[in-house]
Design a protein around this motif. Structure first.
Motif, PDB file in Angstrom:
ATOM      1  N   ASP A 174      57.433  47.118  48.171  1.00  0.00           N
ATOM      2  CA  ASP A 174      56.703  46.087  48.913  1.00  0.00           C
ATOM      3  C   ASP A 174      55.507  45.583  48.104  1.00  0.00           C
ATOM      4  O   ASP A 174      54.835  46.347  47.416  1.00  0.00           O
ATOM      5  N   THR A 175      55.268  44.313  48.240  1.00  0.00           N
ATOM      6  CA  THR A 175      54.078  43.725  47.613  1.00  0.00           C
ATOM      7  C   THR A 175      52.896  43.967  48.553  1.00  0.00           C
ATOM      8  O   THR A 175      53.028  43.783  49.771  1.00  0.00           O
ATOM      9  N   VAL A 176      51.801  44.404  47.979  1.00  0.00           N
ATOM     10  CA  VAL A 176      50.629  44.663  48.813  1.00  0.00           C
ATOM     11  C   VAL A 176      49.416  43.924  48.261  1.00  0.00           C
ATOM     12  O   VAL A 176      49.323  43.670  47.059  1.00  0.00           O
ATOM     13  N   ALA A 177      48.516  43.573  49.166  1.00  0.00           N
ATOM     14  CA  ALA A 177      47.240  42.985  48.762  1.00  0.00           C
ATOM     15  C   ALA A 177      46.165  43.621  49.623  1.00  0.00           C
ATOM     16  O   ALA A 177      46.354  43.786  50.832  1.00  0.00           O
ATOM     17  N   LEU A 178      45.099  44.036  49.000  1.00  0.00           N
ATOM     18  CA  LEU A 178      44.002  44.620  49.771  1.00  0.00           C
ATOM     19  C   LEU A 178      42.682  44.017  49.304  1.00  0.00           C
ATOM     20  O   LEU A 178      42.553  43.582  48.158  1.00  0.00           O
ATOM     21  N   HIS A 179      41.747  44.004  50.238  1.00  0.00           N
ATOM     22  CA  HIS A 179      40.432  43.436  49.921  1.00  0.00           C
ATOM     23  C   HIS A 179      39.377  44.233  50.676  1.00  0.00           C
ATOM     24  O   HIS A 179      39.455  44.372  51.892  1.00  0.00           O
ATOM     25  N   GLY A 180      38.421  44.794  49.945  1.00  0.00           N
ATOM     26  CA  GLY A 180      37.313  45.498  50.567  1.00  0.00           C
ATOM     27  C   GLY A 180      36.005  44.956  50.024  1.00  0.00           C
ATOM     28  O   GLY A 180      35.964  44.438  48.910  1.00  0.00           O
ATOM     29  N   HIS A 181      34.957  45.020  50.837  1.00  0.00           N
ATOM     30  CA  HIS A 181      33.668  44.513  50.347  1.00  0.00           C
ATOM     31  C   HIS A 181      32.518  45.325  50.910  1.00  0.00           C
ATOM     32  O   HIS A 181      32.652  46.001  51.937  1.00  0.00           O
ATOM     33  N   SER A 182      31.402  45.251  50.218  1.00  0.00           N
ATOM     34  CA  SER A 182      30.208  45.958  50.669  1.00  0.00           C
ATOM     35  C   SER A 182      29.632  45.253  51.892  1.00  0.00           C
ATOM     36  O   SER A 182      29.976  44.100  52.181  1.00  0.00           O
ATOM     37  N   THR A 222      41.111  33.087  40.002  1.00  0.00           N
ATOM     38  CA  THR A 222      41.381  32.417  41.280  1.00  0.00           C
ATOM     39  C   THR A 222      40.909  33.292  42.442  1.00  0.00           C
ATOM     40  O   THR A 222      40.335  32.798  43.416  1.00  0.00           O
ATOM     41  N   VAL A 223      41.142  34.606  42.331  1.00  0.00           N
ATOM     42  CA  VAL A 223      40.650  35.541  43.350  1.00  0.00           C
ATOM     43  C   VAL A 223      39.131  35.402  43.473  1.00  0.00           C
ATOM     44  O   VAL A 223      38.592  35.253  44.571  1.00  0.00           O
ATOM     45  N   GLU A 224      38.450  35.400  42.323  1.00  0.00           N
ATOM     46  CA  GLU A 224      36.984  35.314  42.342  1.00  0.00           C
ATOM     47  C   GLU A 224      36.516  33.984  42.943  1.00  0.00           C
ATOM     48  O   GLU A 224      35.561  33.952  43.712  1.00  0.00           O
ATOM     49  N   ALA A 225      37.206  32.900  42.598  1.00  0.00           N
ATOM     50  CA  ALA A 225      36.831  31.590  43.149  1.00  0.00           C
ATOM     51  C   ALA A 225      36.998  31.577  44.667  1.00  0.00           C
ATOM     52  O   ALA A 225      36.146  31.051  45.390  1.00  0.00           O
ATOM     53  N   HIS A 226      38.075  32.179  45.169  1.00  0.00           N
ATOM     54  CA  HIS A 226      38.290  32.248  46.626  1.00  0.00           C
ATOM     55  C   HIS A 226      37.199  33.084  47.291  1.00  0.00           C
ATOM     56  O   HIS A 226      36.719  32.744  48.375  1.00  0.00           O
ATOM     57  N   LEU A 227      36.817  34.192  46.637  1.00  0.00           N
ATOM     58  CA  LEU A 227      35.772  35.044  47.216  1.00  0.00           C
ATOM     59  C   LEU A 227      34.446  34.301  47.273  1.00  0.00           C
ATOM     60  O   LEU A 227      33.709  34.399  48.251  1.00  0.00           O
ATOM     61  N   MET A 228      34.144  33.558  46.216  1.00  0.00           N
ATOM     62  CA  MET A 228      32.862  32.842  46.172  1.00  0.00           C
ATOM     63  C   MET A 228      32.795  31.741  47.222  1.00  0.00           C
ATOM     64  O   MET A 228      31.768  31.523  47.835  1.00  0.00           O
ATOM     65  N   VAL A 229      33.910  31.046  47.429  1.00  0.00           N
ATOM     66  CA  VAL A 229      33.894  29.905  48.351  1.00  0.00           C
ATOM     67  C   VAL A 229      34.168  30.327  49.795  1.00  0.00           C
ATOM     68  O   VAL A 229      33.467  29.917  50.717  1.00  0.00           O
ATOM     69  N   HIS A 230      35.204  31.157  49.981  1.00  0.00           N
ATOM     70  CA  HIS A 230      35.622  31.499  51.346  1.00  0.00           C
ATOM     71  C   HIS A 230      35.218  32.915  51.774  1.00  0.00           C
ATOM     72  O   HIS A 230      35.282  33.243  52.958  1.00  0.00           O
ATOM     73  N   GLY A 231      34.915  33.766  50.821  1.00  0.00           N
ATOM     74  CA  GLY A 231      34.587  35.156  51.154  1.00  0.00           C
ATOM     75  C   GLY A 231      35.814  36.019  51.395  1.00  0.00           C
ATOM     76  O   GLY A 231      35.691  37.207  51.679  1.00  0.00           O
ATOM     77  N   THR A 232      37.005  35.425  51.325  1.00  0.00           N
ATOM     78  CA  THR A 232      38.246  36.183  51.517  1.00  0.00           C
ATOM     79  C   THR A 232      39.290  35.672  50.509  1.00  0.00           C
ATOM     80  O   THR A 232      39.094  34.637  49.865  1.00  0.00           O
ATOM     81  N   ILE A 233      40.432  36.409  50.444  1.00  0.00           N
ATOM     82  CA  ILE A 233      41.521  35.941  49.582  1.00  0.00           C
ATOM     83  C   ILE A 233      42.688  35.410  50.420  1.00  0.00           C
ATOM     84  O   ILE A 233      43.777  35.190  49.906  1.00  0.00           O
ATOM     85  N   LEU A 246      43.895  45.490  39.907  1.00  0.00           N
ATOM     86  CA  LEU A 246      42.777  45.890  40.762  1.00  0.00           C
ATOM     87  C   LEU A 246      41.524  45.350  40.103  1.00  0.00           C
ATOM     88  O   LEU A 246      41.252  45.661  38.940  1.00  0.00           O
ATOM     89  N   THR A 247      40.814  44.511  40.803  1.00  0.00           N
ATOM     90  CA  THR A 247      39.634  43.892  40.186  1.00  0.00           C
ATOM     91  C   THR A 247      38.414  44.079  41.081  1.00  0.00           C
ATOM     92  O   THR A 247      38.533  44.158  42.304  1.00  0.00           O
ATOM     93  N   SER A 248      37.267  44.148  40.451  1.00  0.00           N
ATOM     94  CA  SER A 248      36.020  44.211  41.220  1.00  0.00           C
ATOM     95  C   SER A 248      35.212  42.953  40.905  1.00  0.00           C
ATOM     96  O   SER A 248      35.280  42.422  39.789  1.00  0.00           O
ATOM     97  N   HIS A 249      34.517  42.468  41.889  1.00  0.00           N
ATOM     98  CA  HIS A 249      33.794  41.202  41.743  1.00  0.00           C
ATOM     99  C   HIS A 249      32.389  41.364  42.321  1.00  0.00           C
ATOM    100  O   HIS A 249      32.242  41.721  43.490  1.00  0.00           O
TER     101      HIS A 249
END
Lengths: 137, 84
Positions: free
Chosen positions: A13-21, A75-86, A115-118
Motif C-alpha cells: 500500500d502507498t502511504v502518506a503521513l504528515h506530522g507537525h509541531s 512541492t511538499v514544502e510549497a504546499h506546507l508553506m501555503v496551505h499548511g497541509t499536503i 521522509l522529509t523534514s521541513h
C-alpha cells in the motif's frame, strides 16, 4: 504432478503521513511505496507517479529519478508553506494515465519512498512593519 | 517546433502564462519552476527542451490546450496585452 500456483506478489500500500509541531513551524512528511513508472520519451526519460499525480522529464533515467525526488520534496514544502497541509498534493493520477504507463512495455516500474523534514519560517524575516503617517501641512 | 515534438522552454512558459498559470523560477535550482493554476500547484522541472509526454502532462495538469504549445499564436493574450 501437482501444480502449485505462484502467489502473485501484491503491491504494498502507498502511504502518506504528515506530522507537525504545535506551533506549526516544524513538519515531517513521509511518502511510502509510491509507484513511479519511468518511460523513454524520444531522447528523454519521463517519470510519472501513479498514486500521486506528479511527473518530471529527465535527460537520463537517473536524471529523471533525481528531478522527481527533488521536485516532489519541493512541492511538499510549497504546499506546507501555503496551505499548511499536503492534502492538495494527494491526488491520484487519472485512469488513462495508469493505463498508458502500466501498459507501456518499455516502462520501468519503481517504488519510491521519502521522509522529509521541513522547518518553515513562522515569523516575518524582519522585526515588523512600521507604519508612517504623513502629516498634512 | 521540430518534427520530434520538442518545444523550447521559453514557449512552454509563455503558453502556460497565457493560459492563466503563474510560473516562477526557483532561484536555488536550475530548471525548476513553481507553477500555479487554480488548485494545481507544484514545483516542476521545465527543461530547455520539453518532450511530448511532459507537454501532455503540463496540458492536463494546468488545463492548457496541447495544441497551444505547438502553435503559440493560438494561445490567448496576456491580461492587458493589446490584440493586434
Amino acid at each position: 504432478m501437482a501444480k502449485t500456483k505462484k502467489k502473485k506478489a501484491s503491491n504494498p500500500d502507498t502511504v502518506a503521513l504528515h506530522g507537525h509541531s504545535s506551533d506549526g513551524s516544524f513538519h515531517v512528511v513521509g511518502i511510502g511505496n509510491l509507484r513511479v513508472v519511468i518511460v523513454p520519451d524520444g531522447k528523454f526519460w519521463f517519470a510519472q507517479g501513479l498514486e500521486i499525480d506528479y511527473a518530471v522529464q529527465g535527460s537520463s533515467e537517473q536524471d529523471a529519478k533525481r528531478k522527481f525526488e527533488y521536485g516532489l520534496e519541493a512541492t511538499v514544502e510549497a504546499h506546507l508553506m501555503v496551505h499548511g497541509t499536503i492534502e492538495g498534493l494527494l491526488r491520484v493520477a487519472p485512469p488513462e494515465v495508469w493505463k498508458e504507463f502500466l501498459g507501456d512495455p518499455s516502462g520501468k516500474k519503481r517504488l519510491y519512498s521519502q521522509l522529509t523534514s521541513h522547518v518553515l519560517q513562522s515569523k516575518l524575516p524582519f522585526d515588523g512593519i512600521h507604519y508612517l503617517v504623513a502629516e498634512v501641512s | 517546433m521540430a518534427d520530434d515534438g520538442i518545444v523550447p522552454r521559453a514557449v512552454v512558459i509563455e503558453v502556460l502564462r497565457r493560459n492563466g498559470a503563474e510560473v516562477l523560477e526557483q532561484p536555488d535550482k536550475a530548471d525548476m519552476f513553481l507553477v500555479v493554476k487554480g488548485r494545481a500547484f507544484e514545483v516542476i522541472a521545465i527543461p530547455e527542451e520539453c518532450g511530448r509526454k511532459l507537454l501532455h502532462y503540463l496540458s492536463r495538469k494546468f488545463t492548457t490546450p496541447i495544441h497551444h504549445f505547438y502553435n503559440p499564436l493560438m494561445a490567448p493574450p496576456l491580461p492587458g496585452e493589446p490584440i493586434q
